[in-house]
Design an enzyme around this catalytic site. Structure first.
Site, mmCIF file in Angstrom:
data_model
loop_
_atom_site.group_PDB
_atom_site.id
_atom_site.type_symbol
_atom_site.label_atom_id
_atom_site.label_comp_id
_atom_site.label_asym_id
_atom_site.label_seq_id
_atom_site.Cartn_x
_atom_site.Cartn_y
_atom_site.Cartn_z
ATOM 1 N N CYS B 143 21.087 -50.738 -25.664
ATOM 2 C CA CYS B 143 21.356 -51.733 -24.671
ATOM 3 C C CYS B 143 20.630 -52.840 -24.816
ATOM 4 O O CYS B 143 19.549 -52.900 -24.825
ATOM 5 C CB CYS B 143 20.862 -51.244 -23.289
ATOM 6 S SG CYS B 143 21.170 -52.000 -21.737
ATOM 7 N N ILE B 204 30.105 -50.356 -31.853
ATOM 8 C CA ILE B 204 28.794 -50.905 -31.439
ATOM 9 C C ILE B 204 28.544 -51.026 -29.925
ATOM 10 O O ILE B 204 29.462 -50.783 -29.249
ATOM 11 C CB ILE B 204 28.464 -52.362 -32.107
ATOM 12 C CG1 ILE B 204 29.740 -53.243 -31.647
ATOM 13 C CG2 ILE B 204 28.625 -52.224 -33.698
ATOM 14 C CD1 ILE B 204 29.866 -54.707 -32.132
ATOM 15 N N ASN B 205 27.453 -51.190 -29.479
ATOM 16 C CA ASN B 205 26.946 -51.661 -28.365
ATOM 17 C C ASN B 205 27.390 -53.201 -27.980
ATOM 18 O O ASN B 205 27.871 -53.811 -28.810
ATOM 19 C CB ASN B 205 25.696 -51.497 -28.042
ATOM 20 C CG ASN B 205 25.200 -51.112 -26.387
ATOM 21 O OD1 ASN B 205 26.011 -51.614 -25.580
ATOM 22 N ND2 ASN B 205 24.448 -50.020 -26.257
ATOM 23 N N GLY B 256 34.094 -51.399 -28.893
ATOM 24 C CA GLY B 256 33.857 -52.898 -29.066
ATOM 25 C C GLY B 256 35.353 -53.601 -29.028
ATOM 26 O O GLY B 256 35.597 -53.646 -30.202
#
Lengths: 274, 318
Positions: B143, B204-205, B256
């Site tokens: 995060c 991905i984040n 993403g």
């Protein structure tokens, strides 16, 4: 020009109306907001303070809209304290709107406090289509009654009555909106009941109206982070107030066991309405 | 409907299941479209609705030991119709309330996303969920907008190793590690996670980003800095998926900017075993799962593929 309603639009507060000692209406120019449906809401950004979901209030000038706020917590008080000339950000309007059934001839509107906001926008439509309208305005006490004169003006071209109830009897009929409503539906026939206000009140209205087989449309108010259907802060059962609502019909409301009883707090935990 | 038509429909439906079903990292899903963590993931009633709308699996919001209220609004900024900036602040009901929420689950494929700041917290979290009917865990180590709980953890390979190892010791269920693009190379983080016993990676984040309103000059997010999601980050996600699957050799769920079936196919050609949907739900709504499945299905037919797994990593040979 096409407006991307998701993009933040900066608006200037041009007029402020003192509705009661704790309620103010802020008017601003914004075409998209002025065209909002009754029940639609804006995400209102108070710079450096908060962003709040707010039902779109009517304003008498073309291309203008407004928001009506009661000062309560940090965010609503920050908005309440804004002055003419200061900026707000708005995105939206989001959500669905009240529907007027084709064959409707006589309808009832029941609202408490700032819950009257979407009902006034609806009243303008009912006025232009000449549908017989009864509006019940509920408040705790006389000093908290607002929008009465404005409501009468909104309904001036159609057959209407505006009834005010106060819990302490200091103005209008003593008691709750639901008591006045029960009396009226016992003597007159209404095609639909529209409501917006505290969920407990709306739940009572749904139960009473369902017993008399009158369809209800209720506009729900919930805490929201996104307003666009992804955060789930406003979820009630499997519905999202921001996307599926704010307006729900009797059938949907009856299927939502949380209606009038529980809501989600900022962390997403279920909490009981007091 | 005539009995024969009904039979035909059932045949078609089961054919669709066979074509789209995927099997990776110890999980078997009816299709490769998954709800990404952070979106809608707090309510069992919503999970049921998403499953009916064809979600192949559901990842919950990231759950911490104690409830988190998150940041004050604005927590989400819509940049246009296809990209968003958020700093919600890992708001979640906490492990006790969320385990209660999903206690009744019998057949929904739910993955619980876990978040914490040290290896001590993850075994506590796993204990709350391991006896429930869930298909696995996703550990959120990326995060971009919460100090000590997100990408700062993911940027520290030793800490990543300790967290994944500690979690591994307490569960036999699949563990996926969600990585982001931080200061440490995503390949080394993925590789450390694999060594510690992770079954897969989610890549991905969101990426650290911000937006400033030019009229007032004020950053819009209450937290000023948030995470960018949506279409702009897709090429980065594709690159990470490609490199992780090719060089580390571990199953990956792509996340993403997956907005349509073309994006999903591209991610799978890059090596993804499944795709996670997030921002698209704000733009296109909850019908996205079904729309993307239908598109993949048609693509497979054109390419004469019997099952979607046949296309996973096909771009590796180039």
């Amino acid at each position: 020009m096409h407006t991307n309603i998701n993009r933040l639009r900066i608006v200037k507060i041009e007029k402020i109306v003192e509705e009661t000692p704790t309620v103010r209406t802020f008017a601003f120019k914004d075409v998209a907001s002025s065209n909002a449906g009754a029940g639609q809401f804006l995400m209102v950004w108070i710079p450096q303070a908060e962003e709040l979901p707010m039902s779109v209030m009517i304003w008498h000038e073309k291309f203008y809209a407004a928001v009506t706020v009661r000062k309560k917590g940090y965010g609503s008080t920050s908005l309440y304290n804004k002055r003419v000339g200061e900026s707000l950000g708005v995105r939206g309007p989001y959500g669905n709107s009240f529907e007027i059934p084709k064959n409707a001839r006589k309808v009832m509107l029941v609202g408490g406090g700032t819950g009257l906001v979407p009902l006034l926008r609806l009243a303008i439509h009912l006025n232009s289509t000449r549908i017989d309208t009864t509006l019940i305005i509920g408040a705790k006490t006389h000093s908290e009654v607002f929008f009465e004169k404005l409501a009468v003006k909104c309904l001036e071209d159609t057959n209407h009555q505006v009834v005010v109830t106060t819990e302490d009897g200091s103005y209008g009929i003593k008691g709750q909106t639901t008591e006045a409503m029960l009396k009226l539906i016992g003597t007159e026939r209404f095609d639909t009941i529209y409501t917006c206000g505290p969920e407990g009140m709306m739940k009572k209205i749904l139960d009473l109206a369902s017993a008399s087989l009158i369809p209800v449309q209720a506009s729900l108010e919930r805490y929201m982070k996104c307003g666009i259907g992804i955060c789930a802060s406003c979820c009630i059962g499997d519905k999202l107030v921001c996307k599926d609502g704010t307006v729900f019909d009797s059938e949907t409301l009856s299927s939502l066991s949380e209606f009038g009883l529980e809501y989600r707090d900022k962390s997403g935990r279920k909490c009981k309405y007091l | 409907m005539f009995a024969e038509d009904a039979l035909e429909l059932r045949r078609e439906q089961s054919a669709e299941r066979n074509t789209l079903s995927v099997n990776f990292g110890g999980m078997c899903l009816r299709n490769p479209t998954i709800l990404a963590s952070g979106f809608l993931g707090i309510s069992m009633d919503l999970f049921r609705r998403l499953y009916k709308l064809n979600a192949g699996a559901i990842v919950s919001k990231s759950i911490s030991c104690s409830p988190i209220e998150g940041y004050r609004n604005p927590t989400i900024v819509s940049l246009d119709y296809s990209s968003y900036l958020n700093a919600v602040g890992l708001a979640n009901p906490g492990a006790d309330a969320f385990s209660e929420e999903i206690r009744e689950n019998d057949n929904l494929p739910i993955m619980v996303s876990l978040v914490g700041s040290s290896e001590k917290e993850f075994p506590i979290l796993v204990k709350k969920f391991d006896r429930l009917n869930i298909i696995g865990y996703e550990i959120n180590l990326s995060c971009p907008h919460v100090a000590k709980m997100g990408i700062e953890v993911g940027d520290d390979p030793e800490l990543v190793y300790r967290i994944v190892k500690a979690t591994r010791l307490h569960t036999t269920k699949p563990i996926f590690v969600k990585v982001g693009v931080g200061n440490t190379d995503v390949l080394s983080v993925a590789s450390v996670a694999k060594d510690a016993g992770a079954d897969g990676i989610t890549a991905i984040n969101t990426l650290r980003a911000m937006a400033i309103d030019i009229d007032t000059g004020i950053p819009v997010l209450a937290n000023k800095i948030g995470g960018l999601s949506g279409k702009p980050i897709k090429p980065l996600a594709i690159r990470c998926v490609y490199e992780i699957t090719k060089k580390v050799g571990i199953p990956v769920m792509a996340c993403g900017g997956i907005f349509d079936w073309e994006d999903a196919v591209e991610a799978m050609l890059a090596g993804a075993s499944a795709v996670q949907l997030g921002s698209v739900l704000a733009t296109e709504g909850l019908s996205s799962f079904h729309a993307i499945c239908t598109g993949i299905q048609a693509y497979l037919k054109r390419k004469n593929a019997k099952n979607v797994m046949e296309i996973i990593g096909l771009a590796h040979k180039y």
